[in-house]
Design a protein around this motif. Sequence first.
Motif, PDB file in Angstrom:
ATOM      1  N   GLN A   1       0.934  -1.267   0.019  1.00  0.00           N
ATOM      2  CA  GLN A   1       0.174   0.035   0.031  1.00  0.00           C
ATOM      3  C   GLN A   1       0.951   1.264  -0.356  1.00  0.00           C
ATOM      4  OE1 GLN A   1      -3.071   0.102   3.165  1.00  0.00           O
ATOM      5  NE2 GLN A   1      -3.405  -2.127   2.798  1.00  0.00           N
ATOM      6  N   GLN A   2       0.358   2.309  -0.396  1.00  0.00           N
ATOM      7  CA  GLN A   2       0.956   3.714  -0.543  1.00  0.00           C
ATOM      8  C   GLN A   2       1.345   3.838   0.931  1.00  0.00           C
ATOM      9  OE1 GLN A   2      -0.997   6.855  -2.587  1.00  0.00           O
ATOM     10  NE2 GLN A   2      -0.997   5.641  -4.425  1.00  0.00           N
TER      11      GLN A   2
ATOM     12  N   PHE B   1      11.416   2.074   1.393  1.00  0.00           N
ATOM     13  CA  PHE B   1      10.999   3.099   0.621  1.00  0.00           C
ATOM     14  C   PHE B   1      11.053   2.785  -0.883  1.00  0.00           C
ATOM     15  CE2 PHE B   1      15.654   3.071   0.634  1.00  0.00           C
ATOM     16  CZ  PHE B   1      16.204   3.287  -0.413  1.00  0.00           C
ATOM     17  N   VAL B   2      11.677   1.765  -1.099  1.00  0.00           N
ATOM     18  CA  VAL B   2      11.841   1.195  -2.609  1.00  0.00           C
ATOM     19  C   VAL B   2      10.558   0.433  -3.050  1.00  0.00           C
ATOM     20  CG1 VAL B   2      13.017  -0.281  -4.351  1.00  0.00           C
ATOM     21  CG2 VAL B   2      14.319   1.316  -2.842  1.00  0.00           C
ATOM     22  N   LYS B   3      10.350  -0.557  -2.107  1.00  0.00           N
ATOM     23  CA  LYS B   3       9.164  -1.409  -2.318  1.00  0.00           C
ATOM     24  C   LYS B   3       7.809  -0.802  -2.388  1.00  0.00           C
ATOM     25  CE  LYS B   3      11.782  -5.315  -0.328  1.00  0.00           C
ATOM     26  NZ  LYS B   3      11.868  -6.110   0.638  1.00  0.00           N
ATOM     27  N   VAL B   4       7.746   0.043  -1.541  1.00  0.00           N
ATOM     28  CA  VAL B   4       6.462   0.784  -1.539  1.00  0.00           C
ATOM     29  C   VAL B   4       5.869   1.614  -2.830  1.00  0.00           C
ATOM     30  CG1 VAL B   4       7.072   3.201  -0.578  1.00  0.00           C
ATOM     31  CG2 VAL B   4       4.731   2.275   0.110  1.00  0.00           C
TER      32      VAL B   4
ATOM     33  N   ASP C   1       2.391   2.388  -8.690  1.00  0.00           N
ATOM     34  CA  ASP C   1       2.676   1.434  -9.779  1.00  0.00           C
ATOM     35  C   ASP C   1       4.286   1.589 -10.339  1.00  0.00           C
ATOM     36  OD1 ASP C   1       0.091   0.424  -9.360  1.00  0.00           O
ATOM     37  OD2 ASP C   1      -0.669   2.266 -10.718  1.00  0.00           O
ATOM     38  N   GLN C   2       4.866   1.871  -9.520  1.00  0.00           N
ATOM     39  CA  GLN C   2       6.579   2.164 -10.165  1.00  0.00           C
ATOM     40  C   GLN C   2       7.402   1.061  -9.801  1.00  0.00           C
ATOM     41  OE1 GLN C   2       6.846   6.357 -11.770  1.00  0.00           O
ATOM     42  NE2 GLN C   2       7.178   6.359  -9.725  1.00  0.00           N
ATOM     43  N   GLN C   3       7.020  -0.300  -9.611  1.00  0.00           N
ATOM     44  CA  GLN C   3       7.799  -1.543  -9.423  1.00  0.00           C
ATOM     45  C   GLN C   3       8.832  -1.667 -10.311  1.00  0.00           C
ATOM     46  OE1 GLN C   3       4.415  -1.243  -9.827  1.00  0.00           O
ATOM     47  NE2 GLN C   3       3.690  -3.289 -11.016  1.00  0.00           N
TER      48      GLN C   3
END
Length: 377
Positions: free
Chosen positions: A73-74, A241-244, A251-253
């Motif tokens: 989640q954000q 902070f990267v995974k979120v 949507d920037q996985q």
Amino acid sequence: MARSASRTITLFVVVAVVLCSTLAAIGARRIFHKNPQNPIVRIDEYVTMGWVAWDSSWYMRIVQEGYQYTPGQQSSVAFFPLYPLLIRAVETLGPNVYQAGVLITLLCGPLALILFTKWAKVLTDEDTALKAGLLMATYPFAMYLYGAMYSDALFILLVIGAFLLLEKGHLAPAVLVAAVATAARPVAPAVVLGLLVRRLEWKHARGEKWNAMDLLPVLSGLGFGCYMLYLWHQFGDPFAFVKVQGAPGWDQQPGWATWLKARWFDRVVVNPSNTREAVRLVIHAFFTFLALALVWPTRKRLGWGYAVYVLAIVGLPAWSTKDFMGMGRYLLSSFPVFLTAALMLKERPRLLRGVVAFGAASVLFLSWAFGSDHYIS
């Protein structure tokens, strides 16, 4: 008599802050009074409302509630801690959280532009420094330096300060300031590499031998590292902070869809159903590639250190974004390109004046648009 670059930029920035804040306030007032039941408020409250939007609410939550992280989640861990910590400190002096955030930007943004001009003067001359300062001050997304409750102004002030100290031979203070800066935004590799390469280049240019002390810029990433340690201790994941970034809505996985900008091509080329969004994405992509195109000219005019810094500070977010959205604002951190551009336009004064005039009009328009709650960056 030659004009003082610093004094001219100071005057220009004061005028810019007043005009941009006025337009942001006008935009906010327009939105606020779409509901006729809303009361008339003080002018300064309209200014604050005009500079508070979008990511500003995340900083407000961090200040008031601390960090939160829910995988998938954000979550607020996406935002680095230096800016909200400073907001909390200013808030203790009386302003509310939003006023504190805007005040910090109103202080840091103009100071960053003045410091940039001083840095440019160290590397070139008074006239070129003035031109570079005007180019940076009128870059369309420079409105984020004139009051918006975002962390960019703080980060840019610190990074420019670090490089200015480095140019004057103050290595340890430069590293200390840079270490503080890397607690503001997730671009520590760019700061570390830029300072390290520039230090080695600086010593070589003076005929001095390298020694172990010249590796001190590696410690510039301490601010970044401390935040990762906090996330590890608090949430058990130093890379939260990267995974979120992959959470729904952002949507920037990491993956090929992001790296190849599939969303950008879909919204701009394949299925441009929203013209306003398509134009916005094209503008951000244009400035991204323009900055990357200036990497090599920066190497030739300012050296390898600044070229490496620009490549990393632009390349890292450009690689990780799905559609270039936000890049216009991030590019403010690639401050050496404005000096490179000034050097390239030195013999083309008409073009330079045209760029500055167009940029100034863009800054004013985007300030109004930001205050009117339009999604800018």
